[in-house]
Design a protein around this motif. Structure first.
Motif, PDB file in Angstrom:
ATOM      1  N   UNK A 119      53.891  33.905  34.866  1.00 35.00           N
ATOM      2  CA  UNK A 119      53.061  35.177  33.750  1.00 35.00           C
ATOM      3  C   UNK A 119      51.642  34.540  33.983  1.00 35.00           C
ATOM      4  N   UNK A 120      51.412  33.146  33.959  1.00 33.86           N
ATOM      5  CA  UNK A 120      50.194  32.437  34.715  1.00 33.86           C
ATOM      6  C   UNK A 120      49.434  33.120  35.638  1.00 33.86           C
ATOM      7  N   UNK A 121      50.270  33.776  36.822  1.00 37.43           N
ATOM      8  CA  UNK A 121      49.886  34.285  37.687  1.00 37.43           C
ATOM      9  C   UNK A 121      49.757  36.081  37.509  1.00 37.43           C
ATOM     10  N   UNK A 122      50.840  36.304  36.824  1.00 34.64           N
ATOM     11  CA  UNK A 122      49.876  37.877  37.001  1.00 34.64           C
ATOM     12  C   UNK A 122      49.403  38.454  35.748  1.00 34.64           C
ATOM     13  N   UNK A 123      49.488  37.157  35.294  1.00 37.49           N
ATOM     14  CA  UNK A 123      47.407  37.560  33.691  1.00 37.49           C
ATOM     15  C   UNK A 123      46.700  37.384  34.919  1.00 37.49           C
ATOM     16  N   UNK A 124      46.091  36.139  36.057  1.00 39.94           N
ATOM     17  CA  UNK A 124      44.844  36.418  36.153  1.00 39.94           C
ATOM     18  C   UNK A 124      45.295  37.730  37.518  1.00 39.94           C
ATOM     19  N   UNK A 292      54.914  35.162  44.279  1.00 37.68           N
ATOM     20  CA  UNK A 292      55.210  33.747  45.171  1.00 37.68           C
ATOM     21  C   UNK A 292      55.784  32.509  44.341  1.00 37.68           C
ATOM     22  N   UNK A 293      57.294  33.642  45.053  1.00 31.39           N
ATOM     23  CA  UNK A 293      58.284  32.353  45.759  1.00 31.39           C
ATOM     24  C   UNK A 293      58.200  31.262  46.330  1.00 31.39           C
ATOM     25  N   UNK A 308      54.367  37.944  57.536  1.00 31.03           N
ATOM     26  CA  UNK A 308      53.436  38.993  56.551  1.00 31.03           C
ATOM     27  C   UNK A 308      53.276  37.859  55.209  1.00 31.03           C
ATOM     28  N   UNK A 309      52.043  37.405  56.359  1.00 27.67           N
ATOM     29  CA  UNK A 309      51.382  36.533  54.908  1.00 27.67           C
ATOM     30  C   UNK A 309      50.253  37.373  54.456  1.00 27.67           C
ATOM     31  N   UNK A 310      49.544  37.715  53.134  1.00 26.76           N
ATOM     32  CA  UNK A 310      49.072  38.486  52.640  1.00 26.76           C
ATOM     33  C   UNK A 310      48.581  37.681  51.112  1.00 26.76           C
ATOM     34  N   UNK A 311      47.370  37.681  51.160  1.00 27.66           N
ATOM     35  CA  UNK A 311      46.748  37.220  49.723  1.00 27.66           C
ATOM     36  C   UNK A 311      47.030  38.357  48.702  1.00 27.66           C
ATOM     37  N   UNK A 312      46.239  36.905  47.653  1.00 32.95           N
ATOM     38  CA  UNK A 312      46.330  38.180  46.490  1.00 32.95           C
ATOM     39  C   UNK A 312      45.835  39.418  46.628  1.00 32.95           C
ATOM     40  N   UNK A 313      45.414  40.814  45.833  1.00 29.91           N
ATOM     41  CA  UNK A 313      45.077  42.216  46.064  1.00 29.91           C
ATOM     42  C   UNK A 313      43.713  42.038  46.546  1.00 29.91           C
ATOM     43  N   UNK A 314      42.983  41.314  45.104  1.00 29.62           N
ATOM     44  CA  UNK A 314      41.232  40.936  45.015  1.00 29.62           C
ATOM     45  C   UNK A 314      41.004  40.944  46.131  1.00 29.62           C
ATOM     46  N   UNK A 315      41.391  39.711  47.327  1.00 32.22           N
ATOM     47  CA  UNK A 315      41.006  38.915  48.207  1.00 32.22           C
ATOM     48  C   UNK A 315      41.320  39.775  50.021  1.00 32.22           C
ATOM     49  N   UNK A 316      42.440  41.554  49.668  1.00 28.59           N
ATOM     50  CA  UNK A 316      42.299  41.514  50.474  1.00 28.59           C
ATOM     51  C   UNK A 316      41.099  42.451  51.811  1.00 28.59           C
TER      52      UNK A 316
END
Length: 546
Positions: A119-124, A292-293, A308-316
């Motif tokens: 929930x913390x990660x999704x909220x971010x 983020x498992x 397949x290393x990818x950052x969260x979308x806002x750092x893409x």
């Protein structure tokens, strides 16, 4: 026998005060709460569905804080090595840092830990997405104009800080995926000419990855950046409360009035319900959508890289800049300059800074010092709308370029071809989107003008006495006419005269020339369609053009 009835004096309730009223009276006598609350709780605010975008960002931030406080009770910000003996059997006996081990404990051994962590990660993620969309709404409607330029700076600052805080947050578990992202950051730091190695040693506390990184990221992620963001958020909301929201365009609304509903009880009730709705949606996302498992990636090791290393979308955006940049490297005065990383490192903040300062650029071009409390329809400022659309297209292109490996493997394409297309599109796509968007806005302006001049197409074909067939047009209502003609249209700024009234040649500053050229590009021929004036409309009505 007679009886008397005493009527209570005005302003006082009959009967004894309740405990709540006594407490309120006690507090008012010491803090003056009634005098402060009475005018402010009935303050009127304009209402529009798009204002909820900012509320989504606000409530997501609150949920981040609430869940983050819980997670800090169990997380150990240490890179000291331990051997894992926990509930997740496949990793038993593996050496890892205490940060990774405590995150595994939160996920598998703490009651509700995995739910709150997800929930913390999704909220971010939702927080940054909501801020970006909220700022796009403010940008395209011109809601950043005077007197809200400073609040735009605060909002943009919250977005930028949120992006970097999110990056630091998902780097804390010290897993292989986040460690790959930190290695990416280390390469960017090392690309800084001359001082890059010193900055890297200072940040990591020695050679990468060092032993201090997680502790330092934890302090910045939990204390420093959230403290700054909380202060900016308070000031941002205070300015929103003071200036109120901008009106959406429409009849009965002007820069001198406020049309809306009171803060109490209407907005407070809506805001409370909406908070729990956002909370519930994020809880459902955390419960059914895995994110983020870290147990699938394993602990970080410098000699390994996840696939397949990818950052969260806002750092893409930053990832895409570096992936499509050629690997240029030069030697200058005995120093190796890694331009393939350093140039994207310069472009990334430069674009953000341009958007950050855009309100002041537009105010300088227009020279408009008036207060604006009415939003603009995006079509009525074609150049600004085209600029925003071009930036959005560039962002999406770089996001796609940052995932070129995933695109290649999923669609069975050549990664080199994808990279070449992204390089070509970096220069071509924004220009095409700018031109197309501006033409669409001008076309919509032209259609609005035709509606005002000739009315609305009724869909009825009428035959005239001499045999001609024409379509009947119905005149617009006064409300529709107001909506289509109430917007401001700036006259393009003229180039200063090369000589004064006495014929003496004067020096024209380059800034004045640039200002005049930008003004012509924004509001000159090809920049906007002149709207119908009231006199022209009256003349058309009296001549029977409708």
């Amino acid at each position: 026998m007679t009886s008397t009835h005493h009527t209570p004096s005005s302003g006082h309730r009959a009967g004894p005060e309740s405990k709540g009223e006594k407490l309120a009276t006690w507090a008012d006598g010491r803090l003056g709460l009634f005098a402060i609350a009475k005018p402010n709780l009935r303050k009127i605010f304009p209402d529009h569905w798009s204002y909820m975008l900012g509320e989504v960002a606000l409530y997501s931030f609150l949920i981040i804080i609430l869940t983050g406080v819980y997670l800090t009770l169990w997380f150990k910000p240490s890179m000291a090595e331990v051997v894992y003996h926990g509930s997740y059997v496949p990793l038993n006996g593996i050496r890892m840092s205490e940060a990774f081990e405590s995150t595994m404990g939160i996920s598998f051994d703490v009651r509700g830990g995995l739910l709150l962590r997800q929930m913390h990660h999704w909220a971010a993620i939702v927080f940054i997405a909501a801020m970006l969309v909220h700022m796009m709404r403010v940008f395209f409607t011109g809601a950043f104009r005077k007197p809200r330029e400073i609040n735009w700076l605060f909002g943009a600052g919250l977005l930028i800080l949120g992006m970097f805080d999110g990056f630091m947050g998902y780097s804390l578990p010290d897993d292989l995926l986040s460690g790959t992202g930190v290695r990416f950051m280390e390469g960017a730091i090392l690309s800084v000419p001359i001082v890059g190695t010193y900055l890297s040693f200072f940040f990591f506390g020695g050679e990468f990855p060092g032993v201090e990184l997680v502790a330092r990221l934890f302090t910045i992620h939990v204390l420093l950046i959230p403290g700054i963001m909380l202060g900016l958020l308070v000031v941002h909301l205070m300015l929103v409360f003071y200036h109120k929201h901008t009106h959406s365009w429409g009849p009965g609304k002007s820069n001198k009035n406020v049309v809306g509903m009171p803060l109490l009880p209407v907005y407070m009730a809506k805001a409370g319900g909406f908070f729990f709705l956002v909370f519930g949606v994020l809880a459902v996302m955390a419960a059914i959508a895995q994110i983020n498992p870290i147990w699938s990636y394993g602990p970080y090791r410098p000699d390994q890289v996840t696939t397949n290393a990818q950052p969260d979308w806002y750092m893409g955006y930053s990832e895409g800049l570096i992936r499509i940049m050629p690997g240029w490297e030069i030697n200058f005065l005995g120093h190796t300059l890694q331009l393939g990383v350093f140039i994207p490192l310069i472009i990334f903040p430069s674009v953000l800074l341009t958007l950050w300062l855009y309100p002041f650029l537009e105010a300088w071009i227009t020279g408009d010092n008036r207060e604006h409390h009415i939003t603009e329809r995006p079509r009525n400022n074609p150049t600004r709308t085209a600029f925003g659309a071009a930036w959005s297209a560039e962002y999406l292109l770089l996001l796609l370029g940052g995932g070129n490996d995933l695109v290649a493997t999923h669609f069975h394409l050549s990664i080199n071809v994808i990279t070449l297309i992204a390089r070509f599109g970096f220069f071509v796509v924004p220009v095409l989107v700018f031109i197309i968007t501006k033409r669409i806005c001008l076309g919509l302006q032209r259609r609005d003008k035709e509606k005002v001049e000739h009315g609305r197409e009724a869909g009825i074909i009428q035959r005239l006495p001499h045999g001609e067939f024409v379509e009947v047009h119905e005149p617009l209502s006064r409300e529709q006419l107001f909506t289509l003609t109430a917007h401001d249209q700036y006259a393009p700024r003229e180039m200063p005269q090369a000589a004064d009234e006495n014929g003496v040649e004067r020096k024209i500053k380059w800034s004045e020339k640039l200002r005049a050229r930008l003004s012509r590009a924004y509001f000159g021929e090809g920049g906007q369609i002149a709207k119908v004036t009231a006199e022209e409309h009256r003349e058309q009505v009296t001549s029977g053009h409708h």
